[in-house]
Design a protein around this motif. Sequence first.
Motif, PDB file in Angstrom:
ATOM      1  N   LEU A  70      12.531  20.469   2.415  1.00  0.00           N
ATOM      2  CA  LEU A  70      11.705  19.288   2.186  1.00  0.00           C
ATOM      3  C   LEU A  70      12.058  18.654   0.853  1.00  0.00           C
ATOM      4  N   GLU A  71      12.337  17.354   0.871  1.00  0.00           N
ATOM      5  CA  GLU A  71      12.693  16.650  -0.365  1.00  0.00           C
ATOM      6  C   GLU A  71      11.751  15.472  -0.615  1.00  0.00           C
ATOM      7  N   ASN A  72      11.158  15.440  -1.805  1.00  0.00           N
ATOM      8  CA  ASN A  72      10.352  14.295  -2.273  1.00  0.00           C
ATOM      9  C   ASN A  72       9.398  13.774  -1.213  1.00  0.00           C
ATOM     10  N   THR A  73       8.577  14.669  -0.676  1.00  0.00           N
ATOM     11  CA  THR A  73       7.596  14.260   0.317  1.00  0.00           C
ATOM     12  C   THR A  73       6.193  14.301  -0.290  1.00  0.00           C
ATOM     13  N   PHE A  74       5.166  14.015   0.492  1.00  0.00           N
ATOM     14  CA  PHE A  74       3.833  13.768  -0.056  1.00  0.00           C
ATOM     15  C   PHE A  74       2.772  14.594   0.666  1.00  0.00           C
ATOM     16  N   LEU A  75       1.579  14.634   0.073  1.00  0.00           N
ATOM     17  CA  LEU A  75       0.449  15.361   0.661  1.00  0.00           C
ATOM     18  C   LEU A  75      -0.048  14.686   1.929  1.00  0.00           C
ATOM     19  N   SER A  76      -0.232  13.370   1.861  1.00  0.00           N
ATOM     20  CA  SER A  76      -0.629  12.557   3.005  1.00  0.00           C
ATOM     21  C   SER A  76      -0.454  11.103   2.599  1.00  0.00           C
ATOM     22  N   LEU A  77      -0.373  10.211   3.572  1.00  0.00           N
ATOM     23  CA  LEU A  77      -0.230   8.800   3.234  1.00  0.00           C
ATOM     24  C   LEU A  77      -1.478   8.220   2.566  1.00  0.00           C
ATOM     25  N   GLU A 109       3.530  15.142  -8.535  1.00  0.00           N
ATOM     26  CA  GLU A 109       2.334  15.968  -8.349  1.00  0.00           C
ATOM     27  C   GLU A 109       2.088  16.283  -6.873  1.00  0.00           C
ATOM     28  N   HIS A 110       2.539  15.408  -5.987  1.00  0.00           N
ATOM     29  CA  HIS A 110       2.375  15.674  -4.559  1.00  0.00           C
ATOM     30  C   HIS A 110       3.172  16.907  -4.146  1.00  0.00           C
ATOM     31  N   MET A 111       4.422  16.984  -4.608  1.00  0.00           N
ATOM     32  CA  MET A 111       5.244  18.143  -4.282  1.00  0.00           C
ATOM     33  C   MET A 111       4.678  19.409  -4.923  1.00  0.00           C
ATOM     34  N   ARG A 112       4.173  19.289  -6.135  1.00  0.00           N
ATOM     35  CA  ARG A 112       3.596  20.464  -6.802  1.00  0.00           C
ATOM     36  C   ARG A 112       2.363  20.962  -6.065  1.00  0.00           C
ATOM     37  N   SER A 113       1.556  20.026  -5.574  1.00  0.00           N
ATOM     38  CA  SER A 113       0.360  20.420  -4.820  1.00  0.00           C
ATOM     39  C   SER A 113       0.747  21.064  -3.488  1.00  0.00           C
ATOM     40  N   LEU A 114       1.774  20.524  -2.839  1.00  0.00           N
ATOM     41  CA  LEU A 114       2.257  21.152  -1.604  1.00  0.00           C
ATOM     42  C   LEU A 114       2.777  22.555  -1.888  1.00  0.00           C
ATOM     43  N   ARG A 124      -3.388   9.589   0.506  1.00  0.00           N
ATOM     44  CA  ARG A 124      -3.352  10.006  -0.898  1.00  0.00           C
ATOM     45  C   ARG A 124      -2.216   9.326  -1.659  1.00  0.00           C
ATOM     46  N   LEU A 125      -1.220   8.841  -0.918  1.00  0.00           N
ATOM     47  CA  LEU A 125      -0.094   8.170  -1.560  1.00  0.00           C
ATOM     48  C   LEU A 125      -0.361   6.692  -1.806  1.00  0.00           C
ATOM     49  N   VAL A 126      -1.227   6.085  -1.002  1.00  0.00           N
ATOM     50  CA  VAL A 126      -1.475   4.641  -1.074  1.00  0.00           C
ATOM     51  C   VAL A 126      -1.822   4.157  -2.487  1.00  0.00           C
ATOM     52  N   PRO A 127      -2.727   4.815  -3.218  1.00  0.00           N
ATOM     53  CA  PRO A 127      -3.059   4.309  -4.566  1.00  0.00           C
ATOM     54  C   PRO A 127      -1.869   4.234  -5.504  1.00  0.00           C
ATOM     55  N   ASN A 128      -0.844   5.076  -5.290  1.00  0.00           N
ATOM     56  CA  ASN A 128       0.361   5.034  -6.120  1.00  0.00           C
ATOM     57  C   ASN A 128       1.363   4.009  -5.619  1.00  0.00           C
ATOM     58  N   ALA A 129       1.547   3.972  -4.302  1.00  0.00           N
ATOM     59  CA  ALA A 129       2.549   3.069  -3.725  1.00  0.00           C
ATOM     60  C   ALA A 129       2.061   1.624  -3.681  1.00  0.00           C
ATOM     61  N   PHE A 130       0.768   1.436  -3.398  1.00  0.00           N
ATOM     62  CA  PHE A 130       0.182   0.092  -3.305  1.00  0.00           C
ATOM     63  C   PHE A 130      -1.140   0.086  -4.072  1.00  0.00           C
ATOM     64  N   PRO A 131      -1.097   0.010  -5.403  1.00  0.00           N
ATOM     65  CA  PRO A 131      -2.322   0.112  -6.217  1.00  0.00           C
ATOM     66  C   PRO A 131      -3.424  -0.847  -5.795  1.00  0.00           C
ATOM     67  N   ILE A 132      -3.064  -2.062  -5.369  1.00  0.00           N
ATOM     68  CA  ILE A 132      -4.085  -3.048  -4.996  1.00  0.00           C
ATOM     69  C   ILE A 132      -4.883  -2.584  -3.780  1.00  0.00           C
ATOM     70  N   LEU A 133      -4.275  -1.704  -2.972  1.00  0.00           N
ATOM     71  CA  LEU A 133      -4.947  -1.223  -1.767  1.00  0.00           C
ATOM     72  C   LEU A 133      -5.651   0.108  -1.992  1.00  0.00           C
ATOM     73  N   GLY A 134      -5.564   0.639  -3.215  1.00  0.00           N
ATOM     74  CA  GLY A 134      -6.159   1.929  -3.506  1.00  0.00           C
ATOM     75  C   GLY A 134      -7.624   2.050  -3.106  1.00  0.00           C
ATOM     76  N   PRO A 135      -8.487   1.054  -3.427  1.00  0.00           N
ATOM     77  CA  PRO A 135      -9.912   1.168  -3.090  1.00  0.00           C
ATOM     78  C   PRO A 135     -10.202   1.257  -1.595  1.00  0.00           C
ATOM     79  N   VAL A 136      -9.265   0.808  -0.763  1.00  0.00           N
ATOM     80  CA  VAL A 136      -9.502   0.856   0.685  1.00  0.00           C
ATOM     81  C   VAL A 136      -8.512   1.794   1.383  1.00  0.00           C
ATOM     82  N   SER A 137      -7.987   2.763   0.636  1.00  0.00           N
ATOM     83  CA  SER A 137      -7.009   3.693   1.206  1.00  0.00           C
ATOM     84  C   SER A 137      -7.597   4.526   2.343  1.00  0.00           C
ATOM     85  N   LYS A 195      -1.685   8.832   8.985  1.00  0.00           N
ATOM     86  CA  LYS A 195      -2.102   9.909   8.097  1.00  0.00           C
ATOM     87  C   LYS A 195      -0.945  10.743   7.544  1.00  0.00           C
ATOM     88  N   TRP A 196      -0.099  11.246   8.420  1.00  0.00           N
ATOM     89  CA  TRP A 196       0.953  12.202   8.033  1.00  0.00           C
ATOM     90  C   TRP A 196       0.372  13.203   7.030  1.00  0.00           C
TER      91      TRP A 196
END
Length: 353
Positions: A209-216, A267-272, A218-231, A237-238
């Motif tokens: 596994l390379e550079n993957t995430f906990l779930s989408l 931090e996502h990889m560390r949490s995984l 949880r990733l939304v606030p980082n990838a699309f900050p403007i959409l964070g409040p409605v993530s 889901k993934w």
Amino acid sequence: MSGLLPSIESFAKGAFATTAGLGTVCFSLLFFGQNFLIYLPAYPPGSRTAVASPGDHGLPYQDVELRTSDNIKLRCYMFVQRKDISQLGALDVESSEDETEEQFSSRRPTVMMFHGNGGNIGHRIALAKIFYVKMRCNVFMLSYRGYGLSEGSPSEKGIQLDAQCALDYIQNHPSLAGSPIVLYGQSIGGAVSIDLTSRNPHAVRALILENTFLSLPRLVPNAFPILGPVSFLCHQKWDSASKISLIPPTTPILMLSGLQDEVVPPEHMRSLWELVQARTGGPSRSESSGGKTVHQVPSASRYAQFVEFEHGAHNDTCVQPDYWTTIDKFIKSLDGSRSASPVSPTSSSSESS
């Protein structure tokens, strides 16, 4: 003062209307348009019409057409090992004269490649070549629905069907049915790998596994900050965080993380990794050298390793020093999968989550 109150009231109404409007836009973007934000099969431009061929790299391969359970046609690439591919610069792997080509390929590992959310399988042929030539693995490159020359439109449910279809194909292939299957997932491909293994725990030999995430969500606030409040509206889901615990602790897992990842926070990889440690039932030991830090569960029967590359970004971790050497050692550690030659970094085209 009385003249000021209407102005304040008008401003408040205007601000409320603006906020409500922005909220509606954010809601619409995330709920109805999230597939277009998450899956980028047309990026870079031309990715839906031009797919490089392994033949352009001098590699023998097969075009594989799969038909999924919901009747979507997928156009994929497959590389099946042969006893002698010395013309490609590969070293020999021990084989008896009476061993057939099918028997030889069936005892070599089969790497199923699950790529990130941008581009197509043609952009990852250089990576497949390392697995095929340097590590002497069979390779299957899955083209998700809506990517490359495959039909359909991408979605979590659809790609899950695609991955299952590919695994079923390999398990029923005359030359690969007995081969140990290793899933190699980059970014969102890591989520595909975790999901597929959680549903087929005894069919998969190992995970990379390379550079993957906990779930989408949880990733939304980082990838699309403007959409964070409605993530919470994210229906793609993934959810790897919940599924990784369903994978048997005896399934070896290698995790590779770039500490300069600008798309998926490390931090996502560390949490995984913490979840993987919990799954194996023990703490890890750590060691740093040469721009990387290696964390490993010291149990031969429950192998798990997490490697952090100091200078790796989201799309170039695969060219960091020792990246391929680390994978090579991991492949060697699997039963019946000795690598034939040393490996070195290669260039790779960009991908995203």
